[in-house]
Enzyme design. Structure first.
Site, mmCIF file in Angstrom:
data_model
loop_
_atom_site.group_PDB
_atom_site.id
_atom_site.type_symbol
_atom_site.label_atom_id
_atom_site.label_comp_id
_atom_site.label_asym_id
_atom_site.label_seq_id
_atom_site.Cartn_x
_atom_site.Cartn_y
_atom_site.Cartn_z
ATOM 1 N N ASP A 124 1.132 -1.070 0.037
ATOM 2 C CA ASP A 124 0.226 0.346 -0.132
ATOM 3 C C ASP A 124 1.097 1.448 0.223
ATOM 4 O O ASP A 124 1.986 1.240 0.247
ATOM 5 C CB ASP A 124 -1.029 0.155 1.070
ATOM 6 N N LYS A 138 -3.252 3.140 -2.587
ATOM 7 C CA LYS A 138 -4.641 4.531 -2.275
ATOM 8 C C LYS A 138 -4.391 5.481 -1.964
ATOM 9 O O LYS A 138 -4.332 5.936 -0.873
ATOM 10 C CB LYS A 138 -6.227 3.575 -1.581
ATOM 11 N N MET A 186 -7.977 9.961 8.598
ATOM 12 C CA MET A 186 -8.523 10.039 6.875
ATOM 13 C C MET A 186 -9.290 11.786 7.240
ATOM 14 O O MET A 186 -10.637 11.575 7.121
ATOM 15 C CB MET A 186 -9.456 9.043 6.795
#
Length: 261
Positions: free
Chosen positions: A37, A59, A178
């Site tokens: 990732d 991502k 996030m």
């Protein structure tokens, strides 16, 4: 028939490559294929065998190198070829890492798997920046939540809305992943549900790495500070009285330096 290989869902830790576990390093070294990732420190790939296949599937907000469904199909395909596969994720696979979706997909196909935990960024970044998530007499509980499902978001996320009304008072320390792009919305939700505007807030960017930056503000002012310092992802937002311990530590360190100087 080729006997199925196996898949290790591996947590790489919060950013500092030295914070990965010994078991995780062994899995990386033995892997035939590694799917890794965006938040994985690429230094960890140096522990992989020279003949291993390395596939980036990170991502970023609004930009996915590989859809989740494709990642799961790749894991299955490589395992069915008899390969030892490592799915390498930042932090811990089961904390906002979609590891649960991947093991369900593997289990449905009867593919052997293991989950190797990692230090999640809430734990790692908080400790590295001097913000205790619990502190005697100040905070006896904490919760982790994603900030990417605030009201008004239309990013295709599924699931129930975040219960900011409960989170504002149910725990002493709130760790928000996030959430950089939704600071104003998070602030508004917590204030609307009675969280004091004077509540200390720590903003930690790139925690545990050489790029780490930590700022302390209040709930009322945190979005202004974030804009002023150009806070960027990956970053954590820690809301609660324990965040003020960071400033107490800094003041004590300054006093000690002055005395020694």
């Amino acid at each position: 028939m080729i006997r199925p290989g196996s898949v290790s869902i591996v947590g790489a830790g919060p950013g500092d490559p030295e914070l990965i576990t010994v078991k995780a390093l062994k899995a990386i070294h033995a892997a035939d294929v590694i799917l890794y990732d965006r938040l994985v420190n690429e230094e960890l790939l140096s522990y992989a065998g020279s003949g291993s296949i390395r596939i980036y599937c990170g991502k970023a907000p609004g930009q996915h190198a590989m859809p989740q469904g494709t990642i799961q199909r790749r894991l299955i395909e490589y395992a069915l070829e008899g390969k030892r596969v490592v799915r390498l994720k930042g932090g811990d696979p089961f904390v906002f890492g979609r590891g649960g979706e991947e093991v369900l997909a593997l289990a449905a196909r009867g593919i052997p798997y293991e989950v190797i935990p990692g230090i999640t960024s809430a734990i790692g970044a908080a400790a590295a920046s001097g913000v205790p998530l619990t502190h005697r007499g100040v905070a006896a509980s904490f919760a982790c939540v994603t900030g990417s499902r605030c009201p008004g978001e239309s990013d295709g996320q599924v699931g129930p809305p975040i219960r900011w009304d409960l989170l504002a008072h149910a725990v002493d320390t709130l760790v928000i992943y996030m959430g950089v792009g939704q600071l104003k919305e998070i602030r508004a939700e917590l204030l609307r549900h009675g969280k004091a505007g004077s509540t200390p807030v720590a903003l930690i960017e790139s925690g545990t790495t050489g790029r780490q930056r930590t700022f302390v503000s209040t709930l009322t002012e945190m979005h202004k500070l974030a804009a002023a310092v150009q806070l960027s992802n990956p970053a954590l937002i820690i809301v609660g009285e324990a965040a003020a311990i960071r400033e107490q530590l800094r003041q004590l360190q300054d006093q000690a330096s002055a005395m020694l100087g």
